[in-house]
Design a protein around this motif. Structure first.
Motif, PDB file in Angstrom:
ATOM      1  N   THR A 137      38.640  47.591  41.371  1.00  0.00           N
ATOM      2  CA  THR A 137      38.431  48.366  42.608  1.00  0.00           C
ATOM      3  C   THR A 137      37.770  49.697  42.264  1.00  0.00           C
ATOM      4  N   GLY A 138      37.335  50.410  43.306  1.00  0.00           N
ATOM      5  CA  GLY A 138      36.927  51.800  43.144  1.00  0.00           C
ATOM      6  C   GLY A 138      38.191  52.658  43.081  1.00  0.00           C
ATOM      7  N   ILE A 139      38.026  53.973  42.948  1.00  0.00           N
ATOM      8  CA  ILE A 139      39.231  54.817  42.846  1.00  0.00           C
ATOM      9  C   ILE A 139      39.950  54.914  44.186  1.00  0.00           C
ATOM     10  N   ASP A 140      39.267  54.538  45.282  1.00  0.00           N
ATOM     11  CA  ASP A 140      39.930  54.533  46.593  1.00  0.00           C
ATOM     12  C   ASP A 140      40.579  53.177  46.883  1.00  0.00           C
ATOM     13  N   GLY A 141      40.531  52.252  45.936  1.00  0.00           N
ATOM     14  CA  GLY A 141      41.179  50.953  46.125  1.00  0.00           C
ATOM     15  C   GLY A 141      40.280  49.885  46.731  1.00  0.00           C
ATOM     16  N   THR A 142      39.043  50.233  47.061  1.00  0.00           N
ATOM     17  CA  THR A 142      38.135  49.226  47.629  1.00  0.00           C
ATOM     18  C   THR A 142      37.777  48.178  46.577  1.00  0.00           C
ATOM     19  N   PRO A 143      37.981  46.883  46.866  1.00  0.00           N
ATOM     20  CA  PRO A 143      37.641  45.850  45.873  1.00  0.00           C
ATOM     21  C   PRO A 143      36.158  45.864  45.532  1.00  0.00           C
TER      22      PRO A 143
END
Ligand code: BEZ
Ligand code: FE
Length: 292
Positions: A137-143
């Motif tokens: 994921t990105g650091i914001d949790g987006t896969p």
């Protein structure tokens, strides 16, 4: 211009630095000047003898001679002196939420075989089964969909395939490349890695022995995760509880990279739905990539 004659152990430093004054590339000039200053300061600080100077030259010569297509003793030396991890740390400052970077190490091979999700990368190899399920994921949790994930690790005895003197490139073991799916996930089956010593049969091993240092690295699996618009993540995931976590020979342990490799009993259901007839381990980990 510093004098170039009658140089003593103090005046020689400025004389050498002056000879680099005409270096056209400013970065190279900075590096060479600083290298000379630090090298001279070092020799003065320890009052280096001629015997010790020669031992150093001999050590570096043998380090070079130990290198081959499958062995890089200079990188190993840099690793064991903490230089590799220092360079990694100062070049990959990450947001606190991002997975941390660690040393690359000398055992990665480009061009490992791409494998489908869920593949067994340790077919017929001895060791306790390990089922890895992971998300990128990105650091914001987006896969992150379609990330490329390179995986490599040592066998149950602590050896990489390329350390076998009879190894050839078409016999890659415990290596693979995966792509994350539409949920940013990937999974595979392998064997539980074990702690192992870095190679000690060369000059780096001599240094470790002469200085009473441990050669051990805590058990880990290596990952390189890359995706467009993100800083490529090169890291290891370490086995929580390993006895060498506080004394890694190459200084690569990061708290965010220690994970639970959970032991399961025989006939429990594994992540792939199978019921292995022997005890096995599971690892579930989320890699968080830093945007560029
Ligand atoms: C490794 O983990 O593969 C490794 C890293 C640095 C030096 C030796 C081995
Ligand atoms: Fe390793």
């Amino acid at each position: 211009m510093a004098t170039q004659r009658n140089l003593d152990e103090t005046t020689i430093t400025d004389a050498v630095v002056d000879q680099f004054a005409g270096t056209p590339d400013p970065r190279l000039k900075h590096i060479m000047t600083s290298l000379v200053r630090h090298l001279h300061d070092f020799a003065r600080e320890v009052n280096l003898t001629e015997d010790e100077w020669f031992q150093g030259i001999d050590f570096l010569t043998r380090t070079g001679h130990t290198c081959s297509d499958t062995r890089q003793e200079f990188i190993l030396l840099s690793d064991a002196l903490g230089l590799s991890q220092l360079v990694v740390a100062q070049n990959h400052k990450r947001a606190p939420a991002a997975t941390e970077q660690t040393v690359f190490g000398p055992f990665h091979i480009e061009g490992a075989t791409p494998q489908p999700d869920g593949a067994n990368i340790a077919e017929s190899m001895p060791g306790d089964p390990l089922f890895v399920t992971a998300q990128v994921t990105g650091i914001d949790g987006t896969p992150i969909v379609g990330a490329t994930v390179d995986v490599w690790h040592a066998d149950a005895e602590g050896f990489y395939d390329l350390q076998d003197p009879n190894w050839s490139r078409d016999e890659m073991r415990l290596r693979a490349v995966f792509q994350t799916n539409t949920d940013g996930r990937f999974s595979f089956r392998t064997i539980q890695p074990s702690a192992y010593p870095i190679p000690t049969d060369g000059p780096v091993g001599e240094m470790l022995q002469a200085t009473n240092r441990s050669a051990m690295r805590p058990a880990h699996v290596h990952f390189r995760v890359s995706a467009p618009s993100y800083d490529t993540l090169i890291t290891h995931i370490f086995v929580a509880g390993d006895r060498w976590l506080e004394s890694d020979a190459v200084f690569g342990v990061r708290s965010s990279c220690i994970a639970d490799f959970i032991r399961r009993e025989a006939n429990e259901t594994a992540p792939d739905g199978s019921k292995p007839p022997q005890p096995f381990y599971t690892l579930d980990y989320t890699f968080r990539l830093q945007p560029i």
